[in-house]
Design an enzyme around this catalytic site. Structure first.
Site, mmCIF file in Angstrom:
data_model
loop_
_atom_site.group_PDB
_atom_site.id
_atom_site.type_symbol
_atom_site.label_atom_id
_atom_site.label_comp_id
_atom_site.label_asym_id
_atom_site.label_seq_id
_atom_site.Cartn_x
_atom_site.Cartn_y
_atom_site.Cartn_z
ATOM 1 N N ASP A 4 0.859 -1.194 0.000
ATOM 2 C CA ASP A 4 0.000 0.000 0.000
ATOM 3 C C ASP A 4 0.889 1.236 0.000
ATOM 4 O OD1 ASP A 4 -2.527 1.480 0.271
ATOM 5 O OD2 ASP A 4 -1.806 2.001 2.265
ATOM 6 N N SER A 5 0.261 2.389 -0.232
ATOM 7 C CA SER A 5 1.009 3.649 -0.224
ATOM 8 C C SER A 5 1.385 4.077 1.192
ATOM 9 C CB SER A 5 0.153 4.750 -0.849
ATOM 10 O OG SER A 5 -0.986 4.974 -0.034
ATOM 11 N N TYR A 36 -0.651 8.306 -3.055
ATOM 12 C CA TYR A 36 -0.667 7.815 -4.429
ATOM 13 C C TYR A 36 -1.857 8.393 -5.198
ATOM 14 C CZ TYR A 36 2.790 4.024 -3.756
ATOM 15 O OH TYR A 36 3.929 3.294 -3.550
ATOM 16 N N CYS A 73 -4.408 -1.676 -1.914
ATOM 17 C CA CYS A 73 -4.499 -0.252 -2.225
ATOM 18 C C CYS A 73 -5.397 -0.146 -3.453
ATOM 19 C CB CYS A 73 -3.093 0.260 -2.537
ATOM 20 S SG CYS A 73 -3.016 1.935 -3.174
ATOM 21 N N ASN A 74 -6.464 0.612 -3.340
ATOM 22 C CA ASN A 74 -7.387 0.727 -4.480
ATOM 23 C C ASN A 74 -6.742 1.440 -5.655
ATOM 24 O OD1 ASN A 74 -10.509 0.147 -3.490
ATOM 25 N ND2 ASN A 74 -9.145 0.691 -1.834
ATOM 26 N N THR A 75 -5.976 2.491 -5.354
ATOM 27 C CA THR A 75 -5.324 3.248 -6.424
ATOM 28 C C THR A 75 -4.336 2.343 -7.156
ATOM 29 O OG1 THR A 75 -5.429 5.093 -4.852
ATOM 30 C CG2 THR A 75 -4.264 5.485 -6.917
ATOM 31 N N GLU A 130 -2.786 9.439 7.449
ATOM 32 C CA GLU A 130 -1.315 9.477 7.462
ATOM 33 C C GLU A 130 -0.807 10.394 8.577
ATOM 34 O OE1 GLU A 130 1.163 7.764 5.482
ATOM 35 O OE2 GLU A 130 -0.564 6.489 5.107
ATOM 36 N N CYS A 175 -10.970 3.088 -0.592
ATOM 37 C CA CYS A 175 -9.564 3.402 -0.324
ATOM 38 C C CYS A 175 -9.265 2.697 0.988
ATOM 39 C CB CYS A 175 -9.370 4.908 -0.180
ATOM 40 S SG CYS A 175 -7.743 5.360 0.475
ATOM 41 N N HIS A 223 -7.302 3.273 3.232
ATOM 42 C CA HIS A 223 -7.083 4.144 4.396
ATOM 43 C C HIS A 223 -8.403 4.423 5.133
ATOM 44 C CE1 HIS A 223 -3.109 4.962 2.740
ATOM 45 N NE2 HIS A 223 -2.821 5.752 3.757
HETATM 46 N N1 DGL Z 1 -4.736 3.403 0.403
HETATM 47 C C1 DGL Z 1 -4.728 3.735 -0.953
HETATM 48 C C2 DGL Z 1 -5.974 3.351 -1.692
HETATM 49 O O1 DGL Z 1 -6.622 2.402 -1.294
HETATM 50 C C3 DGL Z 1 -4.113 5.009 -1.438
HETATM 51 C C4 DGL Z 1 -4.202 6.257 -0.652
HETATM 52 C C5 DGL Z 1 -3.249 7.293 -1.232
HETATM 53 O O2 DGL Z 1 -2.066 7.081 -1.126
HETATM 54 O O3 DGL Z 1 -3.719 8.299 -1.805
HETATM 55 O O4 DGL Z 1 -6.309 3.920 -2.691
#
Ligand code: DGL
Length: 275
Positions: free
Chosen positions: A10-11, A42, A73-75, A152, A184, A186
């Protein structure tokens, strides 16, 4: 092979929401986690750049030895899932398809909301998965990049973040969605606050929870799962790598995973970039 860990990337802290569920459902499995906190977020980056970062982390974990990769991580899933799947010879799981399937199962009024990063929302992947088999759904998507920053910055317990969350999510009340996908990884760390904003009647879909069901299924399918006997012979281990600082990572991870003395290690970006 089956005694190797499952790799999660993940990011930053988001993938810990998937790991938390994995520790509950798959306690015999070893975990190796990579959080790219130094390059977070990300979600505001071009997907090609995110794809390059996902490859670097994947190669790092492949070098360590993993039996399955979870792009938690979805992104990262939107940017790289198909390509990584084609390029490596272990099973690779993303978080978007499991979350979408769960939302379709949950909704009663066919009004589904999605919140995610700009990258995920702009990719349109959630919509295309949701609308692939049905045109009955009314889907409302919204990018909420500030939510990632709240996590974060470890502000989850700070009441000052409730009002901006309420304001941001008002649209889902107006559109009367009954199911909201936390698109996401997070966001589950903010789920109590998100639930308070949209109301108790709205079902929150945590893609991490759904993803672990898929991990379980694939481990069995590929005969890679460790049973209690295997775990006695090879006790499960957990190692967490971050490109950021060890101390804040440890604080967030130990709290979120309700664990003590987690093995958290710093990785230099140069070491990752070389891949
Ligand atoms: N946790 C990540 C997601 O699921 C990315 C969050 C990020 O870094 O912007 O997309």
């Amino acid at each position: 092979m089956k005694n190797l860990p499952i790799g999660y990337i993940d990011s930053g802290y988001g993938g810990l929401s998937v790991v938390r569920q994995s520790l509950r459902q798959l306690p015999n499995e070893s975990i190796i986690y990579f959080g790219d906190n130094a390059r977070n977020p990300y979600g505001t980056r071009h997907l090609e750049e995110v794809k390059a970062f996902i490859w670097q982390m994947t190669d790092f974990l492949l070098d360590k030895g993993i039996k399955m990769l979870v792009i938690a991580c979805n992104t990262g899933t939107a940017a790289a899932l198909d390509e990584i799947r084609q390029g490596v010879d272990i099973p690779v799981i993303g978080v978007i398809h499991p979350g979408s399937r769960a939302a379709i199962k949950e909704t009663k009024n066919h009004r589904i909301g999605i919140i995610g990063t700009e990258g995920t929302i702009q990719s349109g992947l959630y919509e295309s998965v949701l609308l692939k088999d049905t045109n009955q759904l009314q889907v409302t998507s919204l990018a909420c990049p500030s939510f990632v920053q709240m996590v974060e910055d470890n502000l989850m317990d700070d009441d000052a973040i409730q009002a901006p969350i309420d304001q941001k999510l008002q649209i889902f009340k107006d559109r009367q969605v009954d199911t909201l996908i936390l698109g996401c990884t997070h966001y589950p760390l903010l789920s109590e606050r998100i639930q308070a904003s949209v109301g108790q009647g709205v079902k929150l879909v945590d893609s991490g929870v759904e993803t672990v069901n898929e991990i379980t299924f694939l481990l069995d399918y590929f005969q890679l799962s460790k049973n209690a006997q295997d775990a006695q012979e090879h006790p499960p281990t957990q190692v967490y790598y971050t490109t950021g600082h060890v101390a804040p990572f440890k604080e967030v991870a130990q709290k979120w995973l309700a664990s003590k003395n987690l093995d958290v290690r710093h990785v230099d970006l140069e070491e990752v970039n070389d891949r």
